[in-house]
Design a protein around this motif. Structure first.
Motif, PDB file in Angstrom:
ATOM      1  N   ASN A  50       0.597  -1.348   0.138  1.00 48.29           N
ATOM      2  CA  ASN A  50      -0.044   0.310  -0.084  1.00 48.29           C
ATOM      3  C   ASN A  50       0.737   1.389   0.386  1.00 48.29           C
ATOM      4  N   MET A  51       0.334   2.368  -0.524  1.00 54.52           N
ATOM      5  CA  MET A  51       1.203   3.440  -0.898  1.00 54.52           C
ATOM      6  C   MET A  51       0.133   4.431  -0.447  1.00 54.52           C
ATOM      7  N   TYR A  52       0.741   5.869  -0.372  1.00 52.27           N
ATOM      8  CA  TYR A  52      -0.255   7.584  -0.080  1.00 52.27           C
ATOM      9  C   TYR A  52      -0.217   8.036  -0.936  1.00 52.27           C
ATOM     10  N   PRO A  53      -0.138   9.193  -0.229  1.00 47.62           N
ATOM     11  CA  PRO A  53      -0.908  10.012  -2.283  1.00 47.62           C
ATOM     12  C   PRO A  53       0.337  11.576  -1.898  1.00 47.62           C
ATOM     13  N   MET A  54       0.666  11.934  -3.000  1.00 51.11           N
ATOM     14  CA  MET A  54       1.286  13.108  -2.805  1.00 51.11           C
ATOM     15  C   MET A  54      -0.071  14.631  -2.474  1.00 51.11           C
TER      16      MET A  54
END
Length: 317
Positions: free
Chosen positions: A136-140
């Motif tokens: 899982n990642m994250y937004p800017m």
């Protein structure tokens, strides 16, 4: 993967930055970690499997997982074709006796890679014993531009995540697509403003790998020592210990604030103690799955490629 003592706890080689891969093996051996997760990036040793195998023998520390070179700072490591790099990462894991490859979802501009990503992950897993665990990642978020780390965390607590854009295709949440196996990163859930427990529930039995770190909800990916932020690190660990989880837990923290090697060692030791405390499982749940040591196999040498400069600050790990 799990042993008679319980779930094995590894150290990401990125956790010792700005020290190098060998330093990570040394810390892991000195502090009693069960192994390392090899971050493949611009440092030549991380790309050279013969050198890594030498470190395994020198320090008696196995490679539990390989993190594919999919960071922004490693776009040229092992070539420029992301699909070929993922396949090469799985082959590296096989050679090193690692059981897991961690990979990020494709970037939006990697259109051809994104189109074939689901199929490639499935094919690599079907052709190998290696688990390919999508992270899982994250937004800017706008906070990165308009506010500092602390301002971003404070604003998130008061108003929730601000305007954001995902760089990943089709989503920064791999459960939106659906894969057999996932990596849950608790620093990323903090930065994304996501509910880590709900995400773990969506991953279900596919949760195969945990990046244990903490965060306060800053716009920047913090990778704090677990227990020093707002994420449910202890709860997630206890849930894994109470389940049939047979994967690895890897400490992927930032120790760049350490002024001395002793301070870095203290941060890594505190993180390991946190993990062991909350991952403790009753003897009846302490199962043995998979090889206890790396398999004895030939080691293929991987050349460093065109990028042999200082890797710069880790990002998006």
């Amino acid at each position: 993967m799990a042993t008679g003592r319980g779930i094995r706890v590894g150290l990401s080689t990125a956790s010792v930055y700005p020290e190098n891969t060998e330093a990570a093996f040394r810390f892991a051996a000195d502090l009693g970690y069960d192994g390392v997760e090899l971050m493949v990036w611009a440092e030549p040793v991380s790309q050279d499997l013969a050198s890594v195998e030498h470190l395994v023998r020198e320090y008696g520390v196995p490679v539990l997982a390989v993190h594919a070179p999919c960071l922004l700072i490693s776009q040229r490591v092992w070539g420029s074709d992301p699909a070929a790099k993922l396949a090469r990462s799985v082959r590296a894991a096989e050679i090193l006796g690692a059981e897991t490859v961690v990979v990020h979802p494709p970037f939006r501009w990697q259109r051809r890679y994104a189109e074939g990503f689901v199929d490639q992950v499935g094919e690599l897993e079907s052709d190998s014993h290696v688990v390919v665990a999508v992270e899982n990642m994250y937004p800017m978020r706008a906070d990165v531009v308009f506010g500092g780390r602390d301002r971003g965390a404070e604003r998130l607590r008061k108003r929730g995540p601000g305007r954001a854009v995902s760089a990943y295709s089709p989503s920064l949440d791999p459960t939106d697509t659906g894969f057999a196996h996932y990596t849950l990163d608790l620093s990323h859930t903090a930065t994304a403003g996501a509910d880590a427990v709900a995400l773990a529930d969506r991953m279900g039995e596919g949760l195969a790998h945990l990046h244990l770190a903490d965060g306060r909800g800053s716009s920047l990916d913090e990778h704090l020592v677990p227990g020093t932020g707002t994420q449910p690190c202890a709860e997630i660990c206890r849930r894994l210990a109470a389940s049939d989880f047979a994967g690895h837990v890897v400490l992927e923290i930032s120790t760049q604030s350490a002024r001395t090697r002793a301070e870095r060692a203290a941060m890594l030791a505190r993180s390991l103690a946190f993990a062991r405390t909350h991952l403790d499982r009753p003897a009846t749940r302490a199962i043995t799955v998979g090889p206890e040591t790396p398999r004895s196999t030939g080691v293929a040498r991987v050349t460093a490629g065109p990028e042999g400069t200082d890797p710069g600050e880790p990002e998006d790990t």
